[in-house]
Design an enzyme around this catalytic site. Structure first.
Site, mmCIF file in Angstrom:
data_model
loop_
_atom_site.group_PDB
_atom_site.id
_atom_site.type_symbol
_atom_site.label_atom_id
_atom_site.label_comp_id
_atom_site.label_asym_id
_atom_site.label_seq_id
_atom_site.Cartn_x
_atom_site.Cartn_y
_atom_site.Cartn_z
ATOM 1 N N SER A 38 0.870 -1.231 0.073
ATOM 2 C CA SER A 38 0.202 -0.018 -0.145
ATOM 3 C C SER A 38 0.841 1.395 -0.115
ATOM 4 O O SER A 38 0.443 2.201 -0.315
ATOM 5 C CB SER A 38 -0.723 -0.031 1.191
ATOM 6 N N ASP A 322 -2.164 8.368 7.977
ATOM 7 C CA ASP A 322 -3.034 7.479 8.475
ATOM 8 C C ASP A 322 -2.201 6.665 9.417
ATOM 9 O O ASP A 322 -1.091 7.108 9.798
ATOM 10 C CB ASP A 322 -3.865 6.891 7.774
ATOM 11 N N HIS A 325 0.469 4.948 7.096
ATOM 12 C CA HIS A 325 1.163 5.537 5.729
ATOM 13 C C HIS A 325 1.537 6.742 6.023
ATOM 14 O O HIS A 325 0.926 7.694 6.859
ATOM 15 C CB HIS A 325 0.458 5.208 4.749
#
Length: 357
Positions: A38, A322, A325
């Site tokens: 991600s 977040d 990340h």
């Protein structure tokens, strides 16, 4: 030192020739193929990443034309590195629009929750593990091969770059979740690191064997300092025990790069010391413009910043977007260090030098 000067001369020569023959926006590479999780996910490669696309203008507007990050407030590191080489944003492999000429400059295979191990992140549902991403790349090659001859294909791959960022999820979404995975029961931390590295090496060589020759391989950053792990530690401080686990993996990955360069002289393999770069930011946040490094812009516990959530207004001052990340501001620093960093950041050469070889 001699190697450095030779690469510098090659870099300068290519810049001159590119400017003179192809114009100011010409890229020195054929394509960039991104493999990872991600951190560089472009959306569409699994359900979670598509769900998490940001709706904060001007982000998340178009998978092909706009910044691709779905777990930050804009550009990912691979987006920014591509921009530095005058490359378009990479389309996601699973995007229906990623066909024909759209894939000629590269493809992003990264998938949220993915790891080196096939089992990693299985609790998140659909995802493309490293081995599946390699298979997806081979499918891309079949599409590209149909439009060019074998000789042109070989040259095309030699001038392409494989950007690889794996390992974090194998800890966060595997080893550190004993209630769901048995890896921490089967392996001590050094054994698990070596287990990962053996699997990683096989897939890197699989990409090499189909024709790729330039590899930029990122180590694992200090994930013990992400908001998620700080919350798990219940102290608000970095989880030092988690960061200590990563030493064997990162040292082993750097050694693997040395071995690959020695055993495959027609290729060039680069190790990006993301642990040291992120560590520098964490230790000297004000030098980089950050005032908040221990909390996320979207709250401590969130997987990502969903459209229903109001993020912090001063995003450029936050290191983390977040719970897992980094923000675009942080990604810009990481990309800069990857692109122009010294040998302590990138070994044996940096991304810019790799591109112009």
């Amino acid at each position: 030192m001699k190697y450095f000067y030779i690469q510098t001369l090659v870099l300068i020569l290519h810049i001159i020739l590119s400017s003179a023959q192809e114009g100011p926006n010409a890229s020195p590479v054929s394509a960039i193929f991104a493999f990872g999780d991600s951190v560089i996910d472009s959306g569409n490669n699994n359900f979670l990443s598509s769900l998490a696309k940001s709706n904060y203008w001007p982000y998340g507007v178009d998978f092909i034309q706009g910044p691709t990050g779905r777990f930050c407030n804009g550009n990912t590191v691979i987006d920014l590195l591509g921009e530095k080489l005058a490359m378009p944003y990479l389309p996601a492999f699973a995007n229906p629009m990623a066909v024909g000429t759209r894939i000629m400059n590269g493809v992003n295979y990264a998938s949220a929750g993915a790891g080196i191990l096939d089992a990693t992140g299985r609790h998140w549902g659909d995802r493309f593990s490293l081995s599946q991403q390699v298979l997806n790349f081979e499918r891309t090659l079949d599409d590209i091969r149909s439009s060019m001859g074998a000789r042109n294909m070989s040259i095309y791959l030699q001038k392409s770059i494989a950007f690889m960022s794996f390992g974090s999820n194998d800890y966060i979404n595997n080893y550190l979740m004993p209630s769901l995975y048995d890896s921490s029961l089967k392996y001590k931390p050094p054994e698990f690191a070596n287990f990962l590295l053996n699997r990683y090496a096989r897939q890197i060589l699989a990409l090499y064997n189909v024709g790729l020759r330039k590899f930029f391989i990122a180590g694992i950053p200090p994930i013990g300092c992400i908001p998620n792990q700080r919350a798990t530690a219940q102290s608000g401080r970095c989880a030092d025990s988690v960061n200590q686990m990563l030493g064997t993996f990162n040292e082993g990955l750097r050694t693997l790069v040395l071995q690959l360069n020695a055993n495959h002289p027609t290729g060039i393999f680069v190790y990006f010391n993301s642990y040291a770069v992120m560590g520098d930011i964490l230790n000297n946040p004000t030098n980089y413009g950050f005032s908040v490094i221990d909390r996320a812009c979207c709250g401590l516990g969130q997987i990502t910043c969903l459209p229903s959530t109001m993020p912090c207004p001063n995003r450029n001052e936050y290191l983390f977007w977040d719970a897992y990340h980094t923000t675009e501001a942080a990604n810009a620093i990481l990309a800069h260090r990857a692109f122009t960093g010294p040998s302590s950041d990138c070994y044996p050469i940096n991304f810019q030098q790799l591109a112009f070889i």
